[in-house]
Design a protein around this motif. Structure first.
Motif, mmCIF file in Angstrom:
data_model
loop_
_atom_site.group_PDB
_atom_site.id
_atom_site.type_symbol
_atom_site.label_atom_id
_atom_site.label_comp_id
_atom_site.label_asym_id
_atom_site.label_seq_id
_atom_site.Cartn_x
_atom_site.Cartn_y
_atom_site.Cartn_z
ATOM 1 N N LYS A 137 0.707 -19.256 5.415
ATOM 2 C CA LYS A 137 -0.412 -19.676 4.575
ATOM 3 C C LYS A 137 -0.937 -18.521 3.725
ATOM 4 C CE LYS A 137 -0.852 -23.890 6.256
ATOM 5 N NZ LYS A 137 -0.921 -25.118 5.488
ATOM 6 N N SER A 138 -0.868 -17.300 4.294
ATOM 7 C CA SER A 138 -1.324 -16.130 3.548
ATOM 8 C C SER A 138 -0.757 -14.863 4.172
ATOM 9 C CB SER A 138 -2.861 -16.047 3.511
ATOM 10 O OG SER A 138 -3.376 -15.754 4.786
ATOM 11 N N VAL A 139 -0.798 -13.801 3.370
ATOM 12 C CA VAL A 139 -0.460 -12.458 3.826
ATOM 13 C C VAL A 139 -1.701 -11.616 3.579
ATOM 14 C CG1 VAL A 139 0.974 -10.423 3.417
ATOM 15 C CG2 VAL A 139 2.001 -12.715 3.333
ATOM 16 N N GLU A 140 -2.167 -10.941 4.637
ATOM 17 C CA GLU A 140 -3.394 -10.159 4.541
ATOM 18 C C GLU A 140 -3.114 -8.688 4.845
ATOM 19 O OE1 GLU A 140 -5.909 -12.068 7.427
ATOM 20 O OE2 GLU A 140 -6.134 -13.871 6.191
ATOM 21 N N VAL A 141 -3.957 -7.842 4.318
ATOM 22 C CA VAL A 141 -3.900 -6.412 4.624
ATOM 23 C C VAL A 141 -5.327 -5.872 4.587
ATOM 24 C CG1 VAL A 141 -3.481 -5.703 2.208
ATOM 25 C CG2 VAL A 141 -2.750 -4.216 4.088
ATOM 26 N N THR A 142 -5.607 -4.961 5.494
ATOM 27 C CA THR A 142 -6.912 -4.299 5.554
ATOM 28 C C THR A 142 -6.686 -2.813 5.338
ATOM 29 O OG1 THR A 142 -7.637 -5.918 7.184
ATOM 30 C CG2 THR A 142 -8.923 -3.899 7.026
ATOM 31 N N THR A 143 -7.601 -2.183 4.643
ATOM 32 C CA THR A 143 -7.517 -0.736 4.472
ATOM 33 C C THR A 143 -8.884 -0.126 4.767
ATOM 34 O OG1 THR A 143 -6.813 1.056 2.999
ATOM 35 C CG2 THR A 143 -8.018 -0.756 1.976
ATOM 36 N N ASN A 144 -8.853 1.064 5.315
ATOM 37 C CA ASN A 144 -10.081 1.772 5.640
ATOM 38 C C ASN A 144 -10.843 2.098 4.352
ATOM 39 O OD1 ASN A 144 -11.901 4.032 6.364
ATOM 40 N ND2 ASN A 144 -10.870 3.871 8.349
ATOM 41 N N LYS A 145 -12.158 1.965 4.385
ATOM 42 C CA LYS A 145 -12.975 2.238 3.193
ATOM 43 C C LYS A 145 -12.820 3.668 2.687
ATOM 44 C CE LYS A 145 -16.571 -1.187 3.254
ATOM 45 N NZ LYS A 145 -17.028 -1.522 1.931
ATOM 46 N N LYS A 146 -12.450 4.602 3.576
ATOM 47 C CA LYS A 146 -12.285 5.988 3.126
ATOM 48 C C LYS A 146 -11.001 6.170 2.301
ATOM 49 C CE LYS A 146 -10.345 7.512 7.541
ATOM 50 N NZ LYS A 146 -10.638 8.180 8.789
ATOM 51 N N ARG A 147 -10.104 5.170 2.346
ATOM 52 C CA ARG A 147 -8.881 5.216 1.532
ATOM 53 C C ARG A 147 -9.100 4.418 0.250
ATOM 54 N NH1 ARG A 147 -5.867 3.959 6.808
ATOM 55 N NH2 ARG A 147 -5.480 6.033 7.651
ATOM 56 N N VAL A 148 -10.007 4.905 -0.566
ATOM 57 C CA VAL A 148 -10.445 4.220 -1.783
ATOM 58 C C VAL A 148 -9.262 3.893 -2.700
ATOM 59 C CG1 VAL A 148 -11.950 4.419 -3.806
ATOM 60 C CG2 VAL A 148 -12.663 5.389 -1.629
ATOM 61 N N GLU A 149 -8.306 4.789 -2.781
ATOM 62 C CA GLU A 149 -7.159 4.602 -3.684
ATOM 63 C C GLU A 149 -6.300 3.405 -3.293
ATOM 64 O OE1 GLU A 149 -5.708 7.033 -0.259
ATOM 65 O OE2 GLU A 149 -7.511 7.068 -1.485
ATOM 66 N N ASN A 150 -6.375 2.977 -2.036
ATOM 67 C CA ASN A 150 -5.550 1.858 -1.582
ATOM 68 C C ASN A 150 -5.948 0.524 -2.205
ATOM 69 O OD1 ASN A 150 -4.139 3.656 -0.049
ATOM 70 N ND2 ASN A 150 -4.677 2.782 1.923
ATOM 71 N N VAL A 151 -7.214 0.375 -2.587
ATOM 72 C CA VAL A 151 -7.652 -0.874 -3.204
ATOM 73 C C VAL A 151 -6.836 -1.131 -4.466
ATOM 74 C CG1 VAL A 151 -9.578 -2.104 -4.307
ATOM 75 C CG2 VAL A 151 -9.960 -0.789 -2.206
ATOM 76 N N ALA A 152 -6.731 -0.131 -5.323
ATOM 77 C CA ALA A 152 -5.957 -0.286 -6.568
ATOM 78 C C ALA A 152 -4.475 -0.499 -6.274
ATOM 79 C CB ALA A 152 -6.155 0.942 -7.464
#
Length: 145
Positions: free
Chosen positions: A112-127
């Motif tokens: 149904k979906s693929v999810e990923v979480t990243t630590n807020k301190k890894r700001v560059e991962n959002v982009a």
């Protein structure tokens, strides 16, 4: 991508590579014996997909993906648990190849979906994740004990 990349399932022999990668990713030395126990449990679980990216001589990175049936999705959902590319191979398409393998798996298994979480301190991962096609759609709250 000029880098020759082979993708395969993680095997028991990859323990040291994965251990070093996770320690680097989390910037801490984890208990090896506990790590080994969890590693063996996770790679033997048929609901999980652990992949390693390598060239002829060296591991470039890896990804771990766990699936589970969730009531609120009324079906199977997958979550990327760990995603690591060695510093010197970042920006060369290795991560995209690993993500594409996960997305192919998700499509073949009607997730149904693929999810990923990243630590807020890894700001560059959002982009990075947005560039890979993910949408920032949720907040995750955590209590550490």
């Amino acid at each position: 991508m000029s880098l020759k990349v082979n993708i395969r399932k993680v095997e028991n022999e990859d323990l040291d590579f994965i251990y070093k990668a996770i320690c680097e990713l989390d910037n801490e030395v984890l208990d090896f014996e506990v790590f080994k126990m969890i590693f063996n449990e996770n790679i033997s679980n048929p609901r999980n997909l652990y992949l390693i990216a390598e060239n002829e001589t060296v591991g470039l990175g890896f990804i771990s993906f766990h699936t589970q049936n969730l009531l609120h999705h009324c079906g199977l959902v997958g979550e990327i648990q760990e995603f690591f590319i060695h510093q010197k191979y970042r920006g060369q398409g290795v991560g995209r190849v690993l993500i594409n393998e996960i997305l192919d798996f998700a499509e073949k298994n009607a997730l149904k979906s693929v999810e990923v979480t990243t630590n807020k301190k890894r700001v560059e991962n959002v982009a990075i994740y947005e560039n890979l096609g993910f949408t920032l759609s949720h907040n995750k709250f955590t209590i550490y004990k």
